[in-house]
Design a protein around this motif. Structure first.
Motif, short mmCIF file in Angstrom:
data_model
loop_
_atom_site.label_atom_id
_atom_site.label_comp_id
_atom_site.label_asym_id
_atom_site.label_seq_id
_atom_site.Cartn_x
_atom_site.Cartn_y
_atom_site.Cartn_z
N ALA A 140 32.31 53.22 26.93
CA ALA A 140 31.47 52.06 26.66
C ALA A 140 30.41 51.91 27.75
N ASP A 141 30.78 52.14 28.99
CA ASP A 141 29.81 52.05 30.08
C ASP A 141 28.72 53.11 29.95
N ARG A 142 29.11 54.31 29.51
CA ARG A 142 28.12 55.38 29.33
C ARG A 142 27.13 55.02 28.23
N LEU B 269 21.74 52.89 26.46
CA LEU B 269 20.84 51.88 25.90
C LEU B 269 19.78 51.44 26.90
N GLN B 270 20.07 51.54 28.18
CA GLN B 270 19.10 51.16 29.21
C GLN B 270 18.13 52.29 29.56
N ARG C 21 14.68 58.59 21.30
CA ARG C 21 15.88 59.11 20.66
C ARG C 21 16.71 58.03 19.98
N ILE C 22 16.56 56.78 20.41
CA ILE C 22 17.32 55.67 19.81
C ILE C 22 16.39 54.48 19.63
N MET D 143 17.12 46.11 29.30
CA MET D 143 17.04 46.98 28.14
C MET D 143 15.57 47.20 27.77
N PRO D 144 15.19 48.40 27.35
CA PRO D 144 13.78 48.72 27.09
C PRO D 144 13.27 48.13 25.78
#
Length: 404
Positions: free
Chosen positions: A257-259, A264-265, A39-40, A297-298
């Motif tokens: 921001a935390d969400r 991103l992780q 998705r990203i 991070m992937p």
């Protein structure tokens, strides 16, 4: 180059969705963009390595393979708009015309201040929102305060993902190491909001009781008097007014921001590190790989751009130079002097190309020896710059391997 020998502990290996398939160490870009779980895609890397073009090419290829895509650039350069046939990019996604297939491509460029304004309007009552946006300190903060761009990039990404209008978001980050600064923005924003000065400035609004307020105001008077001498009374007043108006929103900033950081992780996000086959660029790529692994991070893989090749790999640089020297010294009975000079020049050009190829291969191999688990796709250099959709399609084909 970093001494880290394995990124799988915090990179692609632990994230099932959105990491693509490896084919003997090769990054399968089509597998990555065709996977509906992806998705990203975040493209990061140092400046001048073709990162913006890579992001645009991936977005176009994904759209022409049926995805509904938006490309978000944080880089203020206008190359993305030009290559997609748009006169300009702004904070609103614009449809890119000329895309074939069943998908759709849109593109946009982060407008830091407008994004900040959108956040204020969405999370504050109209009267308070107007007071915030008219505040001089807010206007300075939203226009260029250190770290604001990175935080607003997180906000915009979160907005795009929450909208559910696109099934793939491609993010083109700023050049150099600041491309990963947005990973720090929740902590840096939290440090700012939780700092001593902010806590003192917000204290009067949070302390109950007249006696406590009177006591606090005495201390505040001494404190603000000192700060006023340092920064100026008007600036301090602006900051206090801003903090008072924003107080109810501070927690929401950090929470969102935390969400986004967690997004991103998560499976479904894939980071692509973009580099050129040069020592400095791959040293920066090593930094990105290490940083992504440390932050869990992937990482999907490395895009190695502008790799040189030749149609006559069997003719080594040494043999080409020797043949050129022989022609220049002895000539040939069957050709004219002009043809001999031309042939010798072409042989020398081929020798130079072979030397570049050998140097690039050694540089790449050093990277691979340190990061054997990072899939790589090599994109052959084009003879000129990419300036339209056809050029982006060629890059997309080379990313996929279909132009090999």
């Amino acid at each position: 180059m970093s001494g880290r020998t394995n990124t799988s502990g915090g990179g692609a290996a632990e994230h099932g969705g959105g990491t693509g398939d490896r084919e003997g160490g090769r990054l399968a870009v089509d597998g990555l963009i065709d996977d509906p779980k992806t998705r990203i895609i975040v493209c990061c890397g140092s400046g001048g390595v073709g990162k913006t073009t890579t992001a645009a090419a991936i977005g176009l290829r994904a759209a022409e393979r049926g995805r509904k895509v938006v490309v978000l650039t944080i880089d203020p350069a206008r190359r993305l708009a030009q290559s997609m046939g748009l006169t300009e990019l702004d904070n609103t996604p614009r449809v890119v015309k000329g895309v074939s297939g069943d998908g759709e491509l849109q593109a946009m460029m982060l407008d830091m201040k407008r994004t900040f304004d959108e956040v204020v309007l969405a999370h504050a009552e109209p009267e308070r929102a107007r007071a915030i946006m008219e505040n001089p300190f807010y206007q300075s903060l939203s226009a260029g305060f250190a770290g604001t761009q990175e935080y607003m990039a997180m906000e915009k990404l979160g907005q795009l993902r929450a909208a559910e209008e696109w099934d793939l978001i491609v993010v083109d980050t700023p050049p150099s190491r600041s491309a990963l600064d947005f990973l720090d923005s929740p902590n840096r924003l939290g440090s700012f909001l939780d700092g001593k000065v902010i806590r003192i400035l917000t204290a009067p609004a949070k302390v109950g009781g007249r006696s406590a307020m009177k006591f606090l105001n005495v201390g505040m008077g001494l404190f603000t008097g000192t700060l006023g001498k340092i920064f100026g009374a008007q600036l301090l007043t602006d900051v206090q007014t801003f903090v008072s108006a924003m107080d109810s929103m501070f927690g929401g900033f950090r929470e969102r921001a935390d969400r986004t950081y967690q997004l991103l992780q998560a499976p479904g996000t894939a980071f692509l590190v973009v580099a050129a086959p040069e020592r400095d660029a791959l040293r920066e790529a090593a930094y990105f790989v290490d940083r992504l692994a440390a932050d869990r991070m992937p990482l999907a893989g490395l895009v190695l751009n502008r790799v040189h090749g030749t149609g006559a790999p069997q003719l080594t640089a040494e043999r080409a130079l020797a043949a050129a020297e022989a022609l220049e010294e002895n000539g040939s009975e069957h050709t004219s002097p002009e043809a001999e000079l031309l042939a010798a020049g072409l042989l020398r050009l081929h020798a130079e190309r072979m030397q570049v190829m050998v140097r690039e291969r050694r540089t790449r191999d050093r990277f691979v020896s340190v990061y054997p688990d990072v899939p790589i796709v090599e994109v052959a250099a084009l003879p000129g710059d990419v300036h339209d959709l056809d050029g982006l399609r060629v890059i997309g084909e080379r990313l996929s391997g279909s132009a090999d």
